[in-house]
Design a protein around this motif. Structure first.
Motif, PDB file in Angstrom:
ATOM      1  N   LYS A  58      50.220  35.407  48.774  1.00 46.34           N
ATOM      2  CA  LYS A  58      50.464  35.474  47.277  1.00 46.34           C
ATOM      3  C   LYS A  58      51.872  35.893  47.106  1.00 46.34           C
ATOM      4  O   LYS A  58      52.274  35.590  45.895  1.00 46.34           O
ATOM      5  CB  LYS A  58      49.188  35.877  46.657  1.00 46.34           C
ATOM      6  CG  LYS A  58      47.910  35.250  46.658  1.00 46.34           C
ATOM      7  CD  LYS A  58      48.125  34.100  45.738  1.00 46.34           C
ATOM      8  CE  LYS A  58      46.688  33.323  45.711  1.00 46.34           C
ATOM      9  NZ  LYS A  58      46.529  32.059  44.690  1.00 46.34           N
ATOM     10  N   CYS A  88      50.068  29.787  42.941  1.00 48.72           N
ATOM     11  CA  CYS A  88      49.979  30.594  42.034  1.00 48.72           C
ATOM     12  C   CYS A  88      49.820  31.977  42.411  1.00 48.72           C
ATOM     13  O   CYS A  88      48.996  32.275  43.388  1.00 48.72           O
ATOM     14  CB  CYS A  88      48.721  30.325  41.087  1.00 48.72           C
ATOM     15  SG  CYS A  88      48.331  31.495  39.716  1.00 48.72           S
ATOM     16  N   GLY A  90      48.268  34.460  41.001  1.00 49.87           N
ATOM     17  CA  GLY A  90      46.857  35.089  40.855  1.00 49.87           C
ATOM     18  C   GLY A  90      46.022  34.866  41.893  1.00 49.87           C
ATOM     19  O   GLY A  90      46.171  34.197  42.885  1.00 49.87           O
ATOM     20  N   GLN A  91      44.992  35.805  41.768  1.00 54.71           N
ATOM     21  CA  GLN A  91      43.677  35.852  43.024  1.00 54.71           C
ATOM     22  C   GLN A  91      42.520  35.566  42.470  1.00 54.71           C
ATOM     23  O   GLN A  91      41.437  36.476  42.502  1.00 54.71           O
ATOM     24  CB  GLN A  91      43.938  37.230  43.677  1.00 54.71           C
ATOM     25  CG  GLN A  91      45.293  37.293  44.037  1.00 54.71           C
ATOM     26  CD  GLN A  91      45.637  38.679  44.854  1.00 54.71           C
ATOM     27  OE1 GLN A  91      44.815  39.383  45.088  1.00 54.71           O
ATOM     28  NE2 GLN A  91      46.948  39.190  44.939  1.00 54.71           N
ATOM     29  N   CYS A  92      42.412  34.690  41.398  1.00 56.07           N
ATOM     30  CA  CYS A  92      40.898  34.409  41.047  1.00 56.07           C
ATOM     31  C   CYS A  92      40.162  33.860  42.037  1.00 56.07           C
ATOM     32  O   CYS A  92      40.477  33.006  42.693  1.00 56.07           O
ATOM     33  CB  CYS A  92      41.076  33.435  39.898  1.00 56.07           C
ATOM     34  SG  CYS A  92      42.480  33.829  38.787  1.00 56.07           S
ATOM     35  N   TYR A  94      37.259  31.966  41.722  1.00 57.95           N
ATOM     36  CA  TYR A  94      36.808  30.622  41.475  1.00 57.95           C
ATOM     37  C   TYR A  94      37.957  29.674  41.641  1.00 57.95           C
ATOM     38  O   TYR A  94      37.595  28.451  41.521  1.00 57.95           O
ATOM     39  CB  TYR A  94      36.174  30.500  40.328  1.00 57.95           C
ATOM     40  CG  TYR A  94      37.055  31.047  38.961  1.00 57.95           C
ATOM     41  CD1 TYR A  94      38.171  30.339  38.634  1.00 57.95           C
ATOM     42  CD2 TYR A  94      36.849  32.109  38.190  1.00 57.95           C
ATOM     43  CE1 TYR A  94      39.087  30.683  37.607  1.00 57.95           C
ATOM     44  CE2 TYR A  94      37.615  32.606  37.412  1.00 57.95           C
ATOM     45  CZ  TYR A  94      38.748  31.768  36.931  1.00 57.95           C
ATOM     46  OH  TYR A  94      39.859  32.102  35.939  1.00 57.95           O
ATOM     47  N   CYS A  95      39.272  30.099  42.047  1.00 56.84           N
ATOM     48  CA  CYS A  95      40.144  29.150  42.073  1.00 56.84           C
ATOM     49  C   CYS A  95      40.071  27.859  42.615  1.00 56.84           C
ATOM     50  O   CYS A  95      39.781  27.959  43.772  1.00 56.84           O
ATOM     51  CB  CYS A  95      41.589  29.861  42.355  1.00 56.84           C
ATOM     52  SG  CYS A  95      43.058  28.836  42.106  1.00 56.84           S
ATOM     53  N   TYR A  96      40.429  26.846  42.003  1.00 60.90           N
ATOM     54  CA  TYR A  96      40.576  25.218  42.695  1.00 60.90           C
ATOM     55  C   TYR A  96      41.405  25.594  43.761  1.00 60.90           C
ATOM     56  O   TYR A  96      41.517  24.634  44.824  1.00 60.90           O
ATOM     57  CB  TYR A  96      40.781  24.325  41.910  1.00 60.90           C
ATOM     58  CG  TYR A  96      42.243  24.213  41.180  1.00 60.90           C
ATOM     59  CD1 TYR A  96      42.378  25.245  40.337  1.00 60.90           C
ATOM     60  CD2 TYR A  96      43.273  23.568  41.661  1.00 60.90           C
ATOM     61  CE1 TYR A  96      43.950  25.338  39.853  1.00 60.90           C
ATOM     62  CE2 TYR A  96      44.376  23.294  41.128  1.00 60.90           C
ATOM     63  CZ  TYR A  96      44.791  24.638  40.127  1.00 60.90           C
ATOM     64  OH  TYR A  96      46.020  24.550  39.685  1.00 60.90           O
ATOM     65  N   LEU A  97      42.393  26.301  43.966  1.00 61.60           N
ATOM     66  CA  LEU A  97      43.572  26.159  45.064  1.00 61.60           C
ATOM     67  C   LEU A  97      42.868  26.687  46.326  1.00 61.60           C
ATOM     68  O   LEU A  97      43.360  26.508  47.318  1.00 61.60           O
ATOM     69  CB  LEU A  97      44.742  27.225  44.730  1.00 61.60           C
ATOM     70  CG  LEU A  97      45.674  26.768  43.543  1.00 61.60           C
ATOM     71  CD1 LEU A  97      46.589  27.811  43.247  1.00 61.60           C
ATOM     72  CD2 LEU A  97      46.237  25.298  43.736  1.00 61.60           C
ATOM     73  N   LYS A 172      47.646  30.933  32.569  1.00 60.03           N
ATOM     74  CA  LYS A 172      47.215  32.110  32.324  1.00 60.03           C
ATOM     75  C   LYS A 172      48.349  32.931  32.196  1.00 60.03           C
ATOM     76  O   LYS A 172      48.111  34.160  31.987  1.00 60.03           O
ATOM     77  CB  LYS A 172      46.257  32.656  33.516  1.00 60.03           C
ATOM     78  CG  LYS A 172      44.977  31.938  33.520  1.00 60.03           C
ATOM     79  CD  LYS A 172      43.751  32.670  34.438  1.00 60.03           C
ATOM     80  CE  LYS A 172      42.657  32.143  34.587  1.00 60.03           C
ATOM     81  NZ  LYS A 172      42.452  31.071  35.814  1.00 60.03           N
ATOM     82  N   VAL A 207      46.221  38.359  37.026  1.00 55.14           N
ATOM     83  CA  VAL A 207      46.656  37.578  35.971  1.00 55.14           C
ATOM     84  C   VAL A 207      46.650  38.435  34.589  1.00 55.14           C
ATOM     85  O   VAL A 207      45.820  39.456  34.525  1.00 55.14           O
ATOM     86  CB  VAL A 207      45.909  36.349  35.806  1.00 55.14           C
ATOM     87  CG1 VAL A 207      46.127  35.350  36.788  1.00 55.14           C
ATOM     88  CG2 VAL A 207      44.289  36.697  35.585  1.00 55.14           C
TER      89      VAL A 207
HETATM   90 FE1  SF4 Z   1      46.104  30.967  39.253  1.00 54.30          FE
HETATM   91 FE2  SF4 Z   1      44.601  29.609  37.952  1.00 54.30          FE
HETATM   92 FE3  SF4 Z   1      43.999  29.818  40.545  1.00 54.30          FE
HETATM   93 FE4  SF4 Z   1      43.777  32.104  38.890  1.00 54.30          FE
HETATM   94  S1  SF4 Z   1      42.476  29.974  38.860  1.00 54.30           S
HETATM   95  S2  SF4 Z   1      44.663  31.956  40.779  1.00 54.30           S
HETATM   96  S3  SF4 Z   1      45.638  31.592  37.593  1.00 54.30           S
HETATM   97  S4  SF4 Z   1      45.764  28.817  39.361  1.00 54.30           S
END
Ligand code: SF4
Length: 344
Positions: A58, A88, A90-92, A94-97, A172, A207
């Motif tokens: 990241k 991105c 961010g380190q969410c 639940y992220c789709y990435l 975000k 974020v």
């Molecule tokens: Fe980034 Fe959105 Fe994924 Fe969070 S959910 S890591 S803000 S792309």
């Protein structure tokens, strides 16, 4: 604001003005710059565990050229994805990435923005006389690297002159200053992704806080942009209805305080995206965040194939009914003229 620790340049990126400009800038700033023949060769990142490698990825920016100029579809928010960046900071959890980027979540900035926009023009021509809508955040949060790329500003100006093209992006991030003064003609819509305090505290990292996102939304509104919010992902947990309603009330009380200078741009929209996960995403999430409290039990979900060929575990139809019953009347009561664009 995002600052990468290490930067890789694809050699080809230096054939483009933005690539040259960025190389000079990073050198001036004393950043560690390396070269790579392709982003797929960016492998030797530090870190012993999957979690450490994730964090280091990241912090890594690859400046490259977008080679595939065939745009993927982007239901339900647009006709096509507009690939301005990938990844991105961010380190969410639940992220789709976690599904789409897997173990290589470094950020990629594309320097051939003019080629990408030329291709967008062809897609617009092919659909005339219908309007064509492009989504700029299907694979990234492009605002996170805007201070380096300038691609959002360039894209917004491009669409300001396209009668039958419309651009949307979701974020975000809150660094909207560079977008406030540029000409947009109401042809770009920005949506800020937001969630309840419990979900933000448990699952979002790296974020800006939701209050800052709401303030950035108000700034974009006061600059005349069409603005909306993504409630995403919506989770079902004890007290979820009250917390999401409190969030809508908070937005409503602030929304009224800032007028839009543009006709009809007071009309807020909401996109509601219920939590879902894939088998690949779950595997990555559990290796990166061992002991995560994310609800990832397949047997409590409905399995469905998505538009890109892999299956997702969605909430069951009774939950979707509850989402409709909660959000549609609430948005219409709290935001006269506003609407829920979709619930998926
Ligand atoms: Fe980034 Fe959105 Fe994924 Fe969070 S959910 S890591 S803000 S792309």
């Amino acid at each position: 604001m995002y600052t990468p620790d290490r930067i890789f340049f694809e050699k080809e990126a230096l054939n483009f003005p933005l690539g040259k400009k960025l190389l000079e800038r990073f050198r001036r700033e004393g950043k560690a710059v390396k070269y790579t023949s392709s982003h797929n060769r960016v492998t030797a990142l530090p870190g012993d565990t999957p979690a450490q490698k994730f964090v280091e990825a990241k912090r890594t920016l690859v400046v490259g050229v977008r080679r595939t100029l065939n745009f993927a579809g982007c239901k339900p928010s647009a006709h096509y994805q507009l690939p301005l960046a990938t990844g991105c900071p961010g380190q969410c959890q639940y992220c789709y990435l976690h599904t789409t980027l897997g173990p290589r979540p470094y950020l990629r900035l594309y320097v051939n923005i003019e080629e990408i926009l030329e291709r967008a023009d062809r897609y617009i021509s092919n659909r005339l006389p219908e309007e064509t809508v492009f989504e700029g955040s299907a694979t990234s949060d492009p605002l996170a690297i805007e201070q380096y790329s300038g691609s959002l500003a360039r894209t917004i100006e491009f669409f300001s002159r396209r009668e039958k093209g419309f651009f949307r992006f979701a974020t975000k991030q809150t660094n909207v200053e560079s977008l406030l003064k540029i000409k947009h003609n109401g042809k770009t819509k920005v949506r800020f992704s937001i969630n309840t305090p419990k979900i933000v505290a448990e699952y979002e990292r790296g974020v800006p806080a939701p209050g800052k996102r709401i303030r950035a939304a108000l700034e974009m509104k006061s600059a005349g942009y069409p603005v909306g919010f993504l409630l995403a992902p919506v989770f079902i947990y004890k007290g979820w209805e009250k917390e999401y309603m409190d969030l809508l009330r908070e937005i409503a009380s602030l929304w009224k305080t800032v007028p839009s200078p543009e006709k009809n741009n007071d009309l807020i929209t909401f996109e509601i995206i219920a939590h879902r996960f894939t088998a690949r995403g779950k595997k990555n999430i559990l290796s990166l965040f061992p002991g995560s409290s994310l609800p990832l039990e397949e047997k409590k979900r409905r399995f469905k194939y998505g538009q890109f060929g892999y299956g997702k575990y969605l909430y069951t139809p009774d939950i979707y009914k509850k989402l409709e019953e909660l959000f549609i009347p609430a948005v219409s009561d709290l935001f006269p003229g506003g609407k829920v664009e979709y619930i998926v």
